[in-house]
Design an enzyme around this catalytic site. Structure first.
Site, short mmCIF file in Angstrom:
data_model
loop_
_atom_site.label_atom_id
_atom_site.label_comp_id
_atom_site.label_asym_id
_atom_site.label_seq_id
_atom_site.Cartn_x
_atom_site.Cartn_y
_atom_site.Cartn_z
CD GLU A 97 -2.92 -1.24 0.20
OE1 GLU A 97 -2.79 -0.53 -0.83
OE2 GLU A 97 -3.85 -2.04 0.36
CG HIS B 235 -4.15 0.08 5.87
ND1 HIS B 235 -5.53 0.11 5.87
CD2 HIS B 235 -3.80 -1.08 5.26
CE1 HIS B 235 -5.98 -0.98 5.27
NE2 HIS B 235 -4.96 -1.73 4.90
CG HIS C 2 -7.12 -5.28 7.43
ND1 HIS C 2 -6.81 -6.40 6.70
CD2 HIS C 2 -6.70 -4.23 6.70
CE1 HIS C 2 -6.22 -6.04 5.55
NE2 HIS C 2 -6.13 -4.71 5.54
CE1 TYR D 101 -18.56 13.51 23.36
CE2 TYR D 101 -16.93 15.01 22.46
CZ TYR D 101 -17.31 14.10 23.42
OH TYR D 101 -16.46 13.78 24.43
CG HIS E 248 -8.84 -2.74 2.36
ND1 HIS E 248 -8.08 -2.46 1.25
CD2 HIS E 248 -7.97 -3.12 3.32
CE1 HIS E 248 -6.81 -2.68 1.52
NE2 HIS E 248 -6.71 -3.08 2.77
CE1 TYR F 67 -12.77 16.55 25.02
CE2 TYR F 67 -13.02 15.23 23.05
CZ TYR F 67 -13.30 15.46 24.38
OH TYR F 67 -14.12 14.60 25.05
P1 13P Z 1 1.28 -5.33 3.27
O1 13P Z 1 1.76 -6.50 4.09
O2 13P Z 1 1.78 -5.36 1.85
O3 13P Z 1 1.56 -4.00 3.97
O4 13P Z 1 -0.29 -5.44 3.10
C1 13P Z 1 -1.17 -5.53 4.18
C2 13P Z 1 -2.46 -4.89 3.88
O5 13P Z 1 -3.21 -4.65 4.81
C3 13P Z 1 -2.84 -4.54 2.50
O6 13P Z 1 -3.90 -3.64 2.49
#
Ligand code: 13P
Length: 237
Positions: free
Chosen positions: A76, A95, A97, A116, A158, A213
């Site tokens: 990514e 990023h 999940h 809020y 995702h 805040y």
């Molecule tokens: P990578 O291991 O390539 O960072 O990918 C993990 C991921 O969450 C792809 O969206």
């Protein structure tokens, strides 16, 4: 860019990646993290489990997508690079999940202003980016669009992306967004909750801005001056 420059930031990337899994907002080698450096960015390598990741495994990239290191960068890297290139309010990108954020995102739903705290990501709501295949420029474009005026967005089918000035703040924000997603999913179980009005969310944003805040206090502002510590001057009898 030298392979082993920025030792402290590399260590912090590994520590934050491990913390992201330990606190339950991510699992396995899903997710990725990056931080801005003067000559580009440092990013987690693709597919390497965080518990075996060492600072030397972090990949150094330039803004053109070139990289140095013993591993390939996260799949990514495009949205990490593009967020850092386009947003000067963001120096660290996370990023993950996260379960509840992704629960909403698989329904292509964002988080409306039902609470809020949705203002914590810079606007009244937290949008969901349209779906695109992982690792593509199309996904990067979708994420940048959904983050317009925001520091976070969900990603359809995702996960979640956040940006902040530091890795610590990015982790904090990701936990906040996941907590909001969890509350919203629970609230939906007994029906669609009502939302706060645009005017109220504008007041909330202003209040958050005035109070810094959720941010570490600005010590200069928080530190009371000698004058503030004094009580009112007693009226002379
Ligand atoms: P990578 O291991 O390539 O960072 O990918 C993990 C991921 O969450 C792809 O969206």
């Amino acid at each position: 860019m030298g392979r082993l420059e920025h030792k402290a930031l590399r260590k912090q990337l590994v520590a934050t990646a491990r913390a992201m899994n330990a606190c339950g907002i991510n699992q396995g080698s899903s997710g990725n993290l990056s931080v801005r450096v003067p000559d580009g960015l440092l990013i987690t390598p693709t597919s390497l489990p965080y518990d075996v990741m060492e600072p030397e495994d972090i990949v150094a990239m330039d803004m053109a997508g070139g990289h140095v290191g013993r591993h390939r960068p996260s799949s990514e890297w495009r949205f990490h690079r593009d967020i850092l290139a386009r947003r000067d309010d963001i120096d660290a990108v996370l990023h993950c999940h996260a379960t509840y954020a992704t629960t909403l995102a698989v329904h292509e739903r964002g988080i409306p202003p039902f609470h809020y705290m949705t203002a914590v990501a810079g606007g009244p709501d937290i949008r969901c980016a349209r779906y695109a295949t992982f690792g593509t420029q199309a996904l990067s474009d979708a994420v940048l669009e959904a983050m317009e005026g925001r520091t976070a967005c969900l990603m359809a089918h995702h996960g979640l992306v956040v940006g902040a000035k530091t890795l610590d703040k990015a982790l904090w924000l990701a936990i906040e967004v996941e907590t909001l997603a969890k509350m919203y999913v629970h609230a939906l179980a007994i029906g669609e909750p009502s939302c706060l009005s645009e005017a109220e969310m504008a007041r909330v944003s202003e209040q958050m801005r005035r109070m810094s805040y959720g941010q570490a206090p600005d010590l200069e502002q928080a530190q009371p001056s000698a004058r503030d510590l004094r009580g009112p001057v007693p009226k002379s009898a």
